[in-house]
Design a protein around this motif. Sequence first.
Motif, PDB file in Angstrom:
ATOM      1  N   TYR A 188      -4.977  10.940  -7.820  1.00  0.00           N
ATOM      2  CA  TYR A 188      -4.752  10.519  -6.447  1.00  0.00           C
ATOM      3  C   TYR A 188      -3.298  10.076  -6.343  1.00  0.00           C
ATOM      4  CZ  TYR A 188      -6.046   8.811  -1.835  1.00  0.00           C
ATOM      5  OH  TYR A 188      -6.161   8.638  -0.483  1.00  0.00           O
ATOM      6  N   PHE A 189      -2.547  10.729  -5.445  1.00  0.00           N
ATOM      7  CA  PHE A 189      -1.109  10.476  -5.311  1.00  0.00           C
ATOM      8  C   PHE A 189      -0.705  10.772  -3.870  1.00  0.00           C
ATOM      9  CE2 PHE A 189       3.275  12.240  -5.573  1.00  0.00           C
ATOM     10  CZ  PHE A 189       3.932  11.089  -5.966  1.00  0.00           C
ATOM     11  N   GLN A 190       0.071   9.870  -3.263  1.00  0.00           N
ATOM     12  CA  GLN A 190       0.532  10.015  -1.877  1.00  0.00           C
ATOM     13  C   GLN A 190      -0.639  10.258  -0.919  1.00  0.00           C
ATOM     14  OE1 GLN A 190       3.397   9.212  -0.869  1.00  0.00           O
ATOM     15  NE2 GLN A 190       4.763   9.425  -2.591  1.00  0.00           N
ATOM     16  N   ARG A 191      -1.753   9.518  -1.191  1.00  0.00           N
ATOM     17  CA  ARG A 191      -2.959   9.528  -0.345  1.00  0.00           C
ATOM     18  C   ARG A 191      -3.657  10.883  -0.299  1.00  0.00           C
ATOM     19  NH1 ARG A 191       0.645   5.900   2.494  1.00  0.00           N
ATOM     20  NH2 ARG A 191      -0.228   3.805   2.421  1.00  0.00           N
ATOM     21  N   ASN A 192      -3.488  11.675  -1.351  1.00  0.00           N
ATOM     22  CA  ASN A 192      -4.148  12.977  -1.459  1.00  0.00           C
ATOM     23  C   ASN A 192      -4.588  13.218  -2.893  1.00  0.00           C
ATOM     24  OD1 ASN A 192      -3.900  14.297   1.219  1.00  0.00           O
ATOM     25  ND2 ASN A 192      -1.704  14.010   0.833  1.00  0.00           N
ATOM     26  N   HIS A 232      -4.904  15.561  -6.211  1.00  0.00           N
ATOM     27  CA  HIS A 232      -4.125  16.584  -6.907  1.00  0.00           C
ATOM     28  C   HIS A 232      -4.883  16.940  -8.170  1.00  0.00           C
ATOM     29  CE1 HIS A 232      -0.619  16.026  -4.280  1.00  0.00           C
ATOM     30  NE2 HIS A 232      -1.010  14.763  -4.263  1.00  0.00           N
ATOM     31  N   SER A 268       0.670   7.377  -9.018  1.00  0.00           N
ATOM     32  CA  SER A 268      -0.491   8.251  -9.190  1.00  0.00           C
ATOM     33  C   SER A 268      -1.543   7.573 -10.055  1.00  0.00           C
ATOM     34  CB  SER A 268      -0.083   9.590  -9.814  1.00  0.00           C
ATOM     35  OG  SER A 268       0.421   9.390 -11.112  1.00  0.00           O
ATOM     36  N   SER A 321       1.016   4.072  -3.003  1.00  0.00           N
ATOM     37  CA  SER A 321       0.684   5.480  -2.792  1.00  0.00           C
ATOM     38  C   SER A 321       1.554   6.389  -3.662  1.00  0.00           C
ATOM     39  CB  SER A 321       0.826   5.863  -1.316  1.00  0.00           C
ATOM     40  OG  SER A 321       2.185   5.976  -0.938  1.00  0.00           O
ATOM     41  N   ALA A 322       2.684   5.882  -4.118  1.00  0.00           N
ATOM     42  CA  ALA A 322       3.573   6.651  -4.990  1.00  0.00           C
ATOM     43  C   ALA A 322       3.256   6.443  -6.469  1.00  0.00           C
ATOM     44  CB  ALA A 322       5.031   6.275  -4.719  1.00  0.00           C
ATOM     45  N   ARG A 376       0.828  -1.218   0.000  1.00  0.00           N
ATOM     46  CA  ARG A 376       0.000   0.000   0.000  1.00  0.00           C
ATOM     47  C   ARG A 376       0.854   1.256   0.000  1.00  0.00           C
ATOM     48  NH1 ARG A 376      -4.131  -2.487   4.340  1.00  0.00           N
ATOM     49  NH2 ARG A 376      -5.392  -3.673   2.859  1.00  0.00           N
ATOM     50  N   GLN A 377       1.939   1.239   0.780  1.00  0.00           N
ATOM     51  CA  GLN A 377       2.838   2.390   0.807  1.00  0.00           C
ATOM     52  C   GLN A 377       3.467   2.603  -0.569  1.00  0.00           C
ATOM     53  OE1 GLN A 377       3.226   4.724   3.071  1.00  0.00           O
ATOM     54  NE2 GLN A 377       4.727   5.772   1.800  1.00  0.00           N
TER      55      GLN A 377
END
Length: 178
Positions: free
Chosen positions: A163-167, A169, A29, A26-27, A22-23
């Motif tokens: 969606y990128f790094q849990r946010n 954009h 996109s 997150s990178a 999952r981590q």
Amino acid sequence: MSEAKELPPETSTTCVTEEEFRQGMSALSGTVNIVTTGSAENKAGFTATAVCSVSDNPPTLLVCLNRGASVHQAFAETKSLVVNTLDAGQDDLSNLFGGKTPMAERFTSNAWETLITGSPILSNAAVSFDCIVTDIKSVATHDVIFCKVVGIKQKQQAGALLYFQRNYHHLDNSRAPV
């Protein structure tokens, strides 16, 4: 063609942990989409970033859906769906379809229409792909839904919600060449 190399025994059965995966993901996109199906009072939809092009001949997309999702049954039985790719600034719509909001309420906040299959198309999406489901494959916890694109509606000068790094954009296309 080269032969496949065999992995050492200690790596052939080990995987990274769910958290590590999952981590790492997150990178990676992803474009945010609302995937919809149904008609009239039987509409269903969910937010997805696991959508991708498979082929342009015939035009085919794939959509991944967790079999534990509340909408799974609706999509397991459908013959059509629409991939509505969100425009920059449509974060609230993504959250609405990605949360616990009752299904009927998800479709009241925006304008919807249909093209060829009758599945709901978001009127102000960046682009909508109207599709016929051609195959479903179960892989691990998800179903991979393959669908042939039979219609497209695209907004001129649309941006993208990523969606990128849990946010979220926003990719703004207002400065694109005319």
